[in-house]
Design a protein around this motif. Structure first.
Motif, PDB file in Angstrom:
ATOM      1  N   THR A   1       0.839  -1.194   0.000  1.00  0.00           N
ATOM      2  CA  THR A   1       0.000   0.000   0.000  1.00  0.00           C
ATOM      3  C   THR A   1       0.874   1.243   0.000  1.00  0.00           C
ATOM      4  O   THR A   1       1.708   1.422   0.889  1.00  0.00           O
ATOM      5  CB  THR A   1      -0.930   0.019   1.229  1.00  0.00           C
ATOM      6  OG1 THR A   1      -1.850  -1.059   1.125  1.00  0.00           O
ATOM      7  CG2 THR A   1      -1.722   1.320   1.302  1.00  0.00           C
TER       8      THR A   1
ATOM      9  N   GLN B   1     -19.680   5.584  -0.229  1.00  0.00           N
ATOM     10  CA  GLN B   1     -18.431   4.837  -0.106  1.00  0.00           C
ATOM     11  C   GLN B   1     -18.682   3.355   0.006  1.00  0.00           C
ATOM     12  O   GLN B   1     -17.962   2.550  -0.564  1.00  0.00           O
ATOM     13  CB  GLN B   1     -17.664   5.314   1.102  1.00  0.00           C
ATOM     14  CG  GLN B   1     -16.793   6.475   0.747  1.00  0.00           C
ATOM     15  CD  GLN B   1     -16.171   7.034   1.971  1.00  0.00           C
ATOM     16  OE1 GLN B   1     -16.858   7.394   2.907  1.00  0.00           O
ATOM     17  NE2 GLN B   1     -14.883   7.091   1.977  1.00  0.00           N
TER      18      GLN B   1
ATOM     19  N   GLN C   1     -13.577   1.443   7.003  1.00  0.00           N
ATOM     20  CA  GLN C   1     -12.215   1.013   7.279  1.00  0.00           C
ATOM     21  C   GLN C   1     -12.067  -0.501   7.210  1.00  0.00           C
ATOM     22  O   GLN C   1     -11.147  -1.009   6.579  1.00  0.00           O
ATOM     23  CB  GLN C   1     -11.810   1.511   8.666  1.00  0.00           C
ATOM     24  CG  GLN C   1     -10.316   1.607   8.827  1.00  0.00           C
ATOM     25  CD  GLN C   1      -9.991   2.712   9.817  1.00  0.00           C
ATOM     26  OE1 GLN C   1     -10.756   3.672   9.983  1.00  0.00           O
ATOM     27  NE2 GLN C   1      -8.887   2.584  10.481  1.00  0.00           N
TER      28      GLN C   1
ATOM     29  N   THR D   1      -5.004   7.144   8.019  1.00  0.00           N
ATOM     30  CA  THR D   1      -4.852   6.340   6.811  1.00  0.00           C
ATOM     31  C   THR D   1      -3.393   6.000   6.560  1.00  0.00           C
ATOM     32  O   THR D   1      -3.062   4.867   6.250  1.00  0.00           O
ATOM     33  CB  THR D   1      -5.368   7.118   5.591  1.00  0.00           C
ATOM     34  OG1 THR D   1      -6.679   7.544   5.864  1.00  0.00           O
ATOM     35  CG2 THR D   1      -5.339   6.274   4.353  1.00  0.00           C
TER      36      THR D   1
END
Ligand code: ADP
Ligand code: ADP
Length: 228
Positions: free
Chosen positions: A31, A146, A179, A200
C-alpha cells in the motif's frame, strides 16, 4: 501482482502544469499513500494510469509495460477505483454495483452487500434483494456512497486498487465500517491511496509526499515524521 512506475512524467492541462517530472513507484502487493495539498497532482496520477489523460513527457508503466502500449480495456480491467465520485447519480444501487455485469449471482451480490455494510442502510434487502428499486446514487449520503463503491470493488477481483479517500468527514460508525471493508479490499493487491487523514497513512507501506506536481519526499510513516 503488478508494480506501478511513473518515470519523469510531466503533464499540463492547457497551460497549467499538473505534474512536473514526477517519478514514483508503487510496489507490488503493497500500500502506497499519496499525500499533499489540493492541486498537488494526486488525482492526475489516477487519470494517467487509467488513461483518461496521457503525459506530454515521461513514461507510465504497469507491470513494466507502458500503458500506451496496452489495450485500453485490458488496462482498465486491472484497476478498481474506489471513489465517491465514481457513483452514477441517476442509477439505482444495483446498477451502481453491477455496472452492467450479468455474471454475478444473487448470492455473490448479497455477500458483497453484507461485506461492505450496504445492507445496514437497506433493511428490506433480505426480501428478494431487489436493489433495482433502491435509492439512486444522488440520494445517498457520503458514507453510503463509499459503501456502494466498496461493494462494487469487492466484486471485481482486480490486481490493483486505487482508493480516493473521502475528504468529507464520516460519522464514527461509517468510518469504522468503511475502514474494515477497505482493509479486506486492499489485501493481496497493489494499492495506491490518496490520503486525507493521518490515520490512513499510519498503515501504509510507503508514503509519497507531493507538492506542486513533484514527489518531494517518500518513506515509511515513522521516518517521515522523524524528518518533520
Ligand atoms: P490533487 O488531486 O492533488 O488535488 P489534481 O491532480 O486534481 O491534484 O490537480 C493538479 C492540478 O491540475 C491542479 O492545479 C488542478 O487545478 C489541475 N487540473 C486537474 N484536472 C484538471 C482538468 N481536467 N483541467 C484543467 N486543470 C486540471
Ligand atoms: P491497509 O493499510 O490495511 O492496506 P489502506 O492503506 O488500503 O489499508 O487503507 C488504509 C485506511 O485508509 C483505511 O482503513 C481507511 O481508514 C482509509 N481509507 C482509504 N480509502 C478510504 C475511503 N475511500 N474512505 C474512507 N477511508 C478510506
Amino acid at each position: 501482482l503488478p508494480e506501478i512506475t511513473l518515470t519523469d512524467v510531466s503533464l499540463s492541462y492547457g497551460s497549467a502544469a499538473a505534474l512536473r517530472g514526477l517519478t514514483l513507484t508503487a510496489e507490488p502487493g503493497k500500500t502506497t499513500a499519496l499525500v499533499g495539498a489540493s492541486g498537488a497532482g494526486k488525482s492526475t496520477i489516477y487519470n494517467l494510469l487509467t488513461r483518461l489523460v496521457d503525459p506530454q513527457k515521461g513514461r507510465v508503466a504497469v507491470g513494466g509495460v507502458d500503458v500506451r502500449d496496452m489495450d485500453l480495456a485490458t488496462l482498465r480491467g486491472l484497476f478498481s477505483v474506489v471513489s465517491q465520485d465514481a457513483l452514477l447519480f441517476d442509477e439505482t444501487l444495483r446498477e451502481n454495483i453491477l455496472l452492467g455485469r450479468t455474471d454475478v449471482s444473487e448470492a455473490q451480490l448479497k455477500s458483497v452487500l453484507d461485506a461492505a455494510h450496504v445492507t445496514d442502510f437497506l433493511p428490506n434487502l433480505a426480501d428478494g434483494l431487489d436493489t433495482r428499486v433502491g435509492p439512486r446514487g444522488s440520494a445517498l449520503s457520503g458514507g453510503q456512497r463509499q459503501r456502494v463503491v466498496i461493494a462494487r470493488a469487492l466484486l471485481r477481483d482486480t490486481p490493483i486498487l486505487l482508493l480516493d479517500e473521502a475528504t468529507s468527514a464520516l460519522d464514527a460508525q461509517s468510518e469504522k465500517v468503511v475502514q474494515s471493508a477497505l482493509d479486506r479490499l486492499s489485501g493481496g493487491r497493489t494499492t495506491l491511496v490518496i490520503a486525507h487523514r493521518l490515520s490512513t497513512i499510519r498503515n501504509a507501506d510507503k508514503i509519497i509526499v507531493m507538492d506542486r506536481g513533484r514527489a518531494v519526499d517518500a518513506g515509511p510513516h515513522d521516518e517521515l515524521l522523524a524528518r518533520g
